[in-house]
Design a protein around this motif. Structure first.
Motif, PDB file in Angstrom:
ATOM      1  N   ALA A  28      39.957  36.053   7.117  1.00  0.00           N
ATOM      2  CA  ALA A  28      40.611  36.792   6.041  1.00  0.00           C
ATOM      3  C   ALA A  28      41.252  35.881   4.999  1.00  0.00           C
ATOM      4  O   ALA A  28      41.366  36.243   3.829  1.00  0.00           O
ATOM      5  CB  ALA A  28      41.676  37.722   6.626  1.00  0.00           C
ATOM      6  N   ALA A  29      41.653  34.681   5.420  1.00  0.00           N
ATOM      7  CA  ALA A  29      42.360  33.766   4.524  1.00  0.00           C
ATOM      8  C   ALA A  29      41.451  32.714   3.895  1.00  0.00           C
ATOM      9  O   ALA A  29      41.933  31.816   3.192  1.00  0.00           O
ATOM     10  CB  ALA A  29      43.488  33.069   5.286  1.00  0.00           C
ATOM     11  N   VAL A  30      40.149  32.795   4.122  1.00  0.00           N
ATOM     12  CA  VAL A  30      39.228  31.810   3.539  1.00  0.00           C
ATOM     13  C   VAL A  30      39.196  31.982   2.022  1.00  0.00           C
ATOM     14  O   VAL A  30      39.007  33.091   1.519  1.00  0.00           O
ATOM     15  CB  VAL A  30      37.812  31.985   4.122  1.00  0.00           C
ATOM     16  N   ILE A  39      40.532  38.383   1.961  1.00  0.00           N
ATOM     17  CA  ILE A  39      41.269  39.631   2.187  1.00  0.00           C
ATOM     18  C   ILE A  39      41.714  40.297   0.894  1.00  0.00           C
ATOM     19  O   ILE A  39      41.968  41.503   0.854  1.00  0.00           O
ATOM     20  CB  ILE A  39      42.494  39.388   3.101  1.00  0.00           C
ATOM     21  N   ASP A  40      41.781  39.535  -0.192  1.00  0.00           N
ATOM     22  CA  ASP A  40      42.222  40.094  -1.468  1.00  0.00           C
ATOM     23  C   ASP A  40      41.344  41.254  -1.910  1.00  0.00           C
ATOM     24  O   ASP A  40      41.826  42.197  -2.558  1.00  0.00           O
ATOM     25  CB  ASP A  40      42.197  39.018  -2.558  1.00  0.00           C
ATOM     26  N   PHE A  57      45.890  43.623  10.965  1.00  0.00           N
ATOM     27  CA  PHE A  57      45.891  43.228  12.373  1.00  0.00           C
ATOM     28  C   PHE A  57      45.118  41.920  12.535  1.00  0.00           C
ATOM     29  O   PHE A  57      43.911  41.934  12.747  1.00  0.00           O
ATOM     30  CB  PHE A  57      45.261  44.328  13.229  1.00  0.00           C
ATOM     31  N   PRO A  58      45.804  40.777  12.450  1.00  0.00           N
ATOM     32  CA  PRO A  58      45.134  39.503  12.687  1.00  0.00           C
ATOM     33  C   PRO A  58      45.228  39.117  14.160  1.00  0.00           C
ATOM     34  O   PRO A  58      46.015  39.698  14.911  1.00  0.00           O
ATOM     35  CB  PRO A  58      45.938  38.529  11.831  1.00  0.00           C
ATOM     36  N   LYS A  59      44.433  38.123  14.558  1.00  0.00           N
ATOM     37  CA  LYS A  59      44.427  37.747  15.961  1.00  0.00           C
ATOM     38  C   LYS A  59      44.820  36.292  16.192  1.00  0.00           C
ATOM     39  O   LYS A  59      45.517  35.978  17.137  1.00  0.00           O
ATOM     40  CB  LYS A  59      43.045  38.024  16.556  1.00  0.00           C
ATOM     41  N   TYR A  60      44.352  35.394  15.360  1.00  0.00           N
ATOM     42  CA  TYR A  60      44.632  33.975  15.597  1.00  0.00           C
ATOM     43  C   TYR A  60      44.670  33.237  14.255  1.00  0.00           C
ATOM     44  O   TYR A  60      44.134  33.710  13.248  1.00  0.00           O
ATOM     45  CB  TYR A  60      43.555  33.350  16.503  1.00  0.00           C
ATOM     46  N   SER A  64      48.429  30.956   7.660  1.00  0.00           N
ATOM     47  CA  SER A  64      47.963  30.857   6.279  1.00  0.00           C
ATOM     48  C   SER A  64      47.858  32.233   5.638  1.00  0.00           C
ATOM     49  O   SER A  64      48.195  32.418   4.462  1.00  0.00           O
ATOM     50  CB  SER A  64      46.604  30.148   6.238  1.00  0.00           C
ATOM     51  N   LEU A  65      47.424  33.212   6.413  1.00  0.00           N
ATOM     52  CA  LEU A  65      47.298  34.577   5.901  1.00  0.00           C
ATOM     53  C   LEU A  65      48.665  35.167   5.591  1.00  0.00           C
ATOM     54  O   LEU A  65      48.860  35.805   4.545  1.00  0.00           O
ATOM     55  CB  LEU A  65      46.565  35.436   6.926  1.00  0.00           C
ATOM     56  N   MET A  66      49.634  34.938   6.468  1.00  0.00           N
ATOM     57  CA  MET A  66      50.990  35.434   6.238  1.00  0.00           C
ATOM     58  C   MET A  66      51.597  34.795   4.994  1.00  0.00           C
ATOM     59  O   MET A  66      52.252  35.464   4.185  1.00  0.00           O
ATOM     60  CB  MET A  66      51.868  35.147   7.456  1.00  0.00           C
TER      61      MET A  66
END
Length: 340
Positions: A28-30, A39-40, A57-60, A64-66
């Protein structure tokens, strides 16, 4: 219409084919398209469709996403009621398949929601879609679940009533459903599954090859216009940076270059993210260079992905292919250290 929907972004997916870009971040954060994250696109689509409550709902590897999402302000989701919710689950192993168990750990979010319908999406499909139109079709056709497709292939985007989702989560062990995909694929459960065919531009980013192909595809004006629509903008984290500086030695042809860069070399058919430095005499062709990377002098890069904060020394030659681009991992050094 969008206010009737709850947005759920399933960011639990792990793709081994993307490992070079996901060692320190989730899919999602790539970074994508110079200044965005994957994710945008789904998040902006939800907001543009009037959805005011979105749960991620992220997993690992979700730090960086936060950091990117923050309070949700850039998507107008920093609200007193509803807004953006982040539900990580560090207890689930990477090998865990499915999302219902993850949803179960945060079931209060669904129980407290007032929206009648839930929209479940993955975090790595790039498009610009109006989910309100999908919901209208869902209601008109009296579907239990609507599956969004493109050219006959599922995009792993689904609309269903929140009450049905709660029932599926509660009975996951009895039904042996680990995710909404399992539910849709089971033709014996008596549920009416409808397909909604989306005919706009779609890029599914699930491998290095697909990431590279769809990145450079954005250099085509007709593709860009299909994804970045005037009335339905794609939002991202705002960063205040100066305009890019081009020296007298710079030469740029068919490239997308973000703010804050210093360009002294030659760039062709490439995407350059924010705050990148490219040295004198360097040639960058058919490549993706991510944020704050530094490329020295007299280098030659062709079919290369340079991840964020990487450094490439002077005189380095890297030649990949369209199907197997060379990936320089995040924060790594290639060749001799650059001169200060």
């Amino acid at each position: 219409m969008g206010k009737l929907m709850l947005g759920v972004i399933d960011a639990t997916t792990y793709k081994p084919e993307m490992s070079d870009l996901t060692l320190q971040r989730s899919i999602a954060a790539v970074p994508f398209a110079g200044r965005y994250r994957l994710i945008d696109f789904v998040l902006s689509n939800m907001v543009n469709s009037g959805i005011g409550s979105v749960a991620i709902f992220p997993k690992y590897q979700y730090r960086s996403l936060m950091d990117h999402l923050g309070s949700g302000k850039n998507w107008d989701l920093n609200r007193k009621r509803d807004g953006l919710f982040f539900f990580p689950s560090p207890d689930l192993p990477i090998s865990h398949i499915g999302s219902f168990q993850h949803f179960q750990q945060h079931i209060d979010y669904f129980l407290r929601s007032t929206q009648k319908y839930a929209l479940i999406c993955n975090s790595y499909t790039v498009c610009n879609i109006d989910y309100e139109e999908v919901l209208r079709r869902h209601i008109t056709n009296e579907c239990d679940i609507t599956r969004i497709c493109h050219r006959g292939q599922s995009l792993d985007m689904f609309i269903l009533e929140t009450s049905l989702l709660l029932d599926l989560i509660a009975n996951q062990q009895r039904n042996h459903y680990q995710s909404i995909v399992d539910v849709v694929n089971d033709q014996t459960n008596g549920l009416t599954v409808c397909d909604y065919e989306y005919d706009g531009y779609v890029a599914v980013i699930d491998s290095i090859e697909s990431y590279f192909h769809h990145s450079l595809e954005l250099l085509q004006p007709d593709v860009w216009k299909q994804l970045f629509l005037k009335g339905r903008p794609i939002y991202t984290k705002v960063k205040d940076e100066p305009p890019t500086k081009y020296t007298s030695h710079a030469c740029v042809r068919n490239a997308m270059i973000a703010n804050g860069c210093v360009i002294e070399g030659e760039i062709e058919n490439s995407i350059i993210s924010r705050a990148v430095k490219i040295g004198k005499g360097t040639v960058v062709q058919n490549s993706v260079i991510m944020q704050k990377s530094q490329i020295g002098e007299n280098c030659h890069l062709s079919y290369v992905i340079v991840d964020k904060d990487a450094r490439i020394g002077d005189g380095v030659k890297l030649i990949g292919t369209p199907k197997k681009p060379i990936v320089i991992r995040k924060g790594t050094i290639q060749g001799a250290l650059m001169k200060s």
